[in-house]
Structures are given as C-alpha cells and as structure tokens.
Write an enzyme that holds these catalytic residues in place. Structure first.
Site, short mmCIF file in Angstrom:
data_model
loop_
_atom_site.label_atom_id
_atom_site.label_comp_id
_atom_site.label_asym_id
_atom_site.label_seq_id
_atom_site.Cartn_x
_atom_site.Cartn_y
_atom_site.Cartn_z
N GLU A 120 0.83 -1.21 0.00
CA GLU A 120 0.00 0.00 0.00
C GLU A 120 0.87 1.25 0.00
OE1 GLU A 120 -3.76 -1.56 2.69
OE2 GLU A 120 -2.37 -0.09 3.50
N CYS A 140 2.40 8.34 2.37
CA CYS A 140 2.62 7.34 3.40
C CYS A 140 3.13 6.09 2.69
CB CYS A 140 1.31 7.06 4.13
SG CYS A 140 1.46 5.77 5.35
N CYS A 147 4.01 -7.35 7.78
CA CYS A 147 4.81 -6.90 8.92
C CYS A 147 4.90 -8.04 9.94
CB CYS A 147 4.18 -5.67 9.57
SG CYS A 147 5.18 -5.03 10.94
N CYS A 151 1.50 -6.25 16.10
CA CYS A 151 0.91 -5.38 17.12
C CYS A 151 -0.58 -5.72 17.26
CB CYS A 151 1.10 -3.91 16.75
SG CYS A 151 2.82 -3.43 16.69
N CYS A 154 -3.39 -3.80 15.21
CA CYS A 154 -3.08 -3.44 13.83
C CYS A 154 -3.49 -4.53 12.85
CB CYS A 154 -1.58 -3.17 13.70
SG CYS A 154 -1.04 -2.94 12.00
N GLY A 194 4.59 -2.40 7.37
CA GLY A 194 5.94 -2.80 7.74
C GLY A 194 6.58 -1.98 8.83
N SER A 224 8.78 5.99 11.21
CA SER A 224 8.01 5.56 12.37
C SER A 224 8.37 4.13 12.75
CB SER A 224 6.52 5.64 12.01
OG SER A 224 5.73 5.10 13.03
N SER A 247 6.53 4.58 18.31
CA SER A 247 5.21 4.17 18.79
C SER A 247 5.35 3.60 20.20
CB SER A 247 4.63 3.12 17.84
OG SER A 247 4.43 3.68 16.57
N LEU A 248 5.00 4.40 21.17
CA LEU A 248 5.16 4.01 22.58
C LEU A 248 3.91 3.25 23.05
CD1 LEU A 248 7.60 4.59 24.34
CD2 LEU A 248 6.42 6.60 25.22
N HIS A 249 2.79 3.90 22.97
CA HIS A 249 1.47 3.31 23.24
C HIS A 249 1.25 2.85 24.67
CE1 HIS A 249 1.25 3.73 19.05
NE2 HIS A 249 1.66 2.55 18.70
N ASN A 323 -9.86 4.13 16.88
CA ASN A 323 -11.16 3.91 16.23
C ASN A 323 -11.38 2.41 16.14
OD1 ASN A 323 -12.61 6.17 15.67
ND2 ASN A 323 -11.68 6.52 13.67
N CYS A 366 -1.59 1.17 7.61
CA CYS A 366 -1.19 0.19 8.60
C CYS A 366 -2.19 0.14 9.74
CB CYS A 366 0.18 0.55 9.12
SG CYS A 366 0.68 -0.39 10.53
S1 SF4 Z 1 1.53 -1.15 13.84
FE1 SF4 Z 1 3.26 -1.06 12.37
S2 SF4 Z 1 4.84 -2.29 13.40
FE2 SF4 Z 1 2.89 -2.86 14.37
S3 SF4 Z 1 2.14 -4.62 13.18
FE3 SF4 Z 1 1.25 -2.76 12.27
S4 SF4 Z 1 2.67 -2.29 10.57
FE4 SF4 Z 1 3.75 -3.63 11.97
#
Ligand code: SF4
Length: 381
Positions: A120, A140, A147, A151, A154, A194, A224, A247-249, A323, A366
C-alpha cells in the site's frame, strides 16, 4: 534478453539485474534493473556499461525522477536502436493494482511488485485553508510486504510478513503518487505496511534518493517505528535529518507488552536510552506516538507514568484516539477522559497534541494506528 543486463559491471549491489522469475526465464522475460532509487553517479556508471556515453547518465536521471518514466523505451533522447534492445527491462516501477480515492482527496494505492506481491501507498493532499491550492502532498510509504511485529491493534500485523522492500520499491511509491496527483511530493511518512527499522539499509538508501534525486527535504520525512533493539542507534549513525516517530502506546512495560508482543525483548528504559542517543547524535527531537485505548492505557495514572518516563526528554507526544475495527476488541476513549489525560501531561510540561479523526476508511494503511495518522496528515495546516 539483452545479455548486458544479466552481467552488469557497475556498482553492483544496487543495480544488479534480476529476472522476474529466474527459474523460468525466457528470452522475452521481464528483467528488473532497479534504476529507480539510483543516484546520478550510479546511473552514469550503468549507462556506460550499455555502451552509451557518460552524459546520458544525467539525462536518464532527469527522465526517471522529473518525467517519471515507466520504461527506458520512453527516453526518446536515447538512440532508438538501443531502446529497442531494452524493451523487456523493468526499471523498478510497480503496477497500480487498485486506486481508491477518498472524499477528502486522499488516494490509496495498492501496488503490485514484479514478483506479484502487493503493498500500500497513500497520497495525502493538504490544501491551504479556504482554497483549493495544494499546501502539502504527503506520501505514506510501506517499507515491507506485510509486517512481522504483530501489534495487537493493527490489521497489517495480523496479516503476517512476506519480505522487505528494496530501495527502488520504496522510491517507486513516491513517483507513483507524484504522477497520479501531477504534483510534487513534499512530505514522506514511513507509516505504511511494515516496520522500517527491520529494513534500515533500504529505508536509509530510499531516504537518500528521495532527498537527493527527487528533492524532498529530509526534515520533511518521518520514520516511524515500534522500536527494534539497536536499530534506532543504527539509524542515528546514518546522520539522517528525518524525524523519528516512536510508537510508545504505553506508560509501563506491562501494558506495552500486551499491545506490542516484541516489546518483551525490549524494555522501555532501553528503548528510551536509544531515543536519547538519537536526539544527541542527530540533534532532532523524537515524536512519541500513543494510541489511546479505552480502559487499557488511558487512566490518569498512565498519564502520570508517561510524564515521569519522558521527564527532561526533548520530545513531543501525539495522542491518537483509537477507532474500533472489527478485528480487534479495543474501544475508543471518551472525550472527557482524553482531555484529562492530555491536561495531566501538559501540567507536567510534556509537549502533547491530540490527532483529530476525520473518518478515513478503516482499512487505510497500517491498521488503525496508521489510519488515524493519515487523517491528521490530511488536515490543513
Ligand atoms: S503497527 Fe506497524 S509495526 Fe505494528 S504490526 Fe502494524 S505495521 Fe507492523
């Protein structure tokens, strides 16, 4: 097949020709010579191996990056006889498998690589307030097919991992969007499919090309990552001027491990140490992304923990209200709790902002994290 391509004598690591299907090559089979992403020096070296004078390297550079050619056959300033010998060469361009425009002007592309893999890329225009004049065009980009990071929030992560993208496959995404919008790309975010830091060399090389060949400022590019041990330092050593978005989260290790499985091997303190090194080596601040999940990481106590974690850090926190999508169970935080969370951080002198959701298609880029980031990017400055 032009035999010159099967045994290039030039800088080889980057411009080695590859058969689209080496085991099944025929005289007419497509050969990939990844000229996209190559510097003027590399192109000059390569064109000379084709029996052409050195000055044609600069011409080729212009035709690839300014005219956005799809094939060498289009370079009409080159001898026709030579062009007829390279009709089976793919210079590293993809095929648009799907073009999906949104109401806000964002266009999502599914691009088919030579080996049939699909990735994408998303073009995100931002217009000057009250006018239809383009202010920014952000792309983007993806850095991998799929990936491996898995996560929990995701959609891409749930689809598994196929392979890293090559330099030309990353740069091609920019050229594709540029041609579609008929506008120059001004900004790039590595927030597509990715984990870029699992593909540092190709990402760094693509950044070089986007900067020097296409003319996009390094400071207008954001890389990122969810964090890969040792790779932030490795990126810093390349002395790029791009922004690093981590990406801390989560405000503590326990919650982070629930959201990002790979975090078990990468304690928060070690991650933050590498981020500090990045700031020291590059002089650039780090952006921390924090996807806010109701009941999971949005308690006021989490805000206190986060402020403590980032104390004295040259950084900015982006809060991204989640969301909900069908594949995962998390819920969007309510606005009041989000405000309390943000106020708590501000009171502790943490630079923080909330990204506004504009309802971009749920399947953009993503997963939800990326979708929300794209919505923000599409918002006029
Ligand atoms: S948020 Fe980013 S690093 Fe995590 S699974 Fe999705 S694409 Fe991969």
């Amino acid at each position: 097949m032009n035999p010159e391509f099967s045994a290039p004598t030039v800088d080889a690591t980057d411009l080695d020709a590859t058969d689209a299907d080496a085991t099944d090559a025929t005289p007419d089979a497509t050969i990939v010579v990844p000229l996209v992403g190559a510097s003027v020096t590399e192109l000059t070296d390569w064109i000379q191996t084709q029996g052409q004078p050195a000055y044609r390297g600069k011409q080729l550079h212009q035709w690839i990056y300014e005219r956005g050619i799809q094939s060498l056959a289009e370079v009409t300033v080159f001898p026709k006889a030579w062009r007829e010998t390279v009709t089976n060469v793919n210079i590293g361009r993809s095929r648009i498998a799907l073009r999906s425009p949104s109401r806000d002007g964002t266009v999502k592309f599914l691009l088919e690589m030579v080996d049939g893999q699909i990735i994408e890329a998303v073009g995100i225009p931002a217009y000057k307030t009250g006018s239809n004049k383009l202010d920014r065009l952000t792309v983007c980009v993806s850095s991998q097919v799929g990936c491996p990071m898995a996560c929990d929030f995701c959609a891409t992560g749930k689809g598994g991992f196929k392979r890293n993208l090559e330099r030309h496959e990353i740069v091609d995404q920019i050229l594709t969007v540029q041609a579609d919008f008929q506008e120059r790309v001004s900004n790039v975010v590595f927030m597509g499919m990715g984990e870029p830091l699992l593909n540092v060399e190709n990402v760094a090389e693509a950044v070089r090309s986007m900067n020097q060949d296409i003319g996009i400022g390094q400071r207008s590019m954001t890389i990122s990552t969810v964090g890969i041990p040792g790779q932030i330092r490795r990126l810093a050593d390349r002395h790029l001027q791009s922004t690093l978005a981590v990406s801390l989260h989560a405000s503590n290790q326990e919650v982070r491990e629930q959201l990002i499985p790979s975090a078990t091997k990468y304690p928060l303190e070690a991650l933050l140490d590498e981020c500090r090194d990045y700031v020291n080596i590059t002089g650039r601040r780090v952006t921390f992304e924090y996807i806010v999940l109701a009941g999971m990481n949005d308690h006021t106590q989490h805000a206190h923990e986060l402020a403590h974690l980032l104390k004295g850090f040259q950084s900015h926190v982006n809060l991204i209200p989640y969301n909900p999508i069908s594949e995962v169970d998390y819920q969007r935080p309510n606005d009041r709790q989000l405000q309390v969370f943000m106020s708590t951080l501000k009171a502790k002198n943490v630079a923080v902002s909330v990204r506004r959701s504009r309802g971009l298609d749920a399947n953009a880029a993503c997963g939800q994290l990326r979708a929300n980031q794209l919505e923000q990017l599409a918002t006029p400055a």
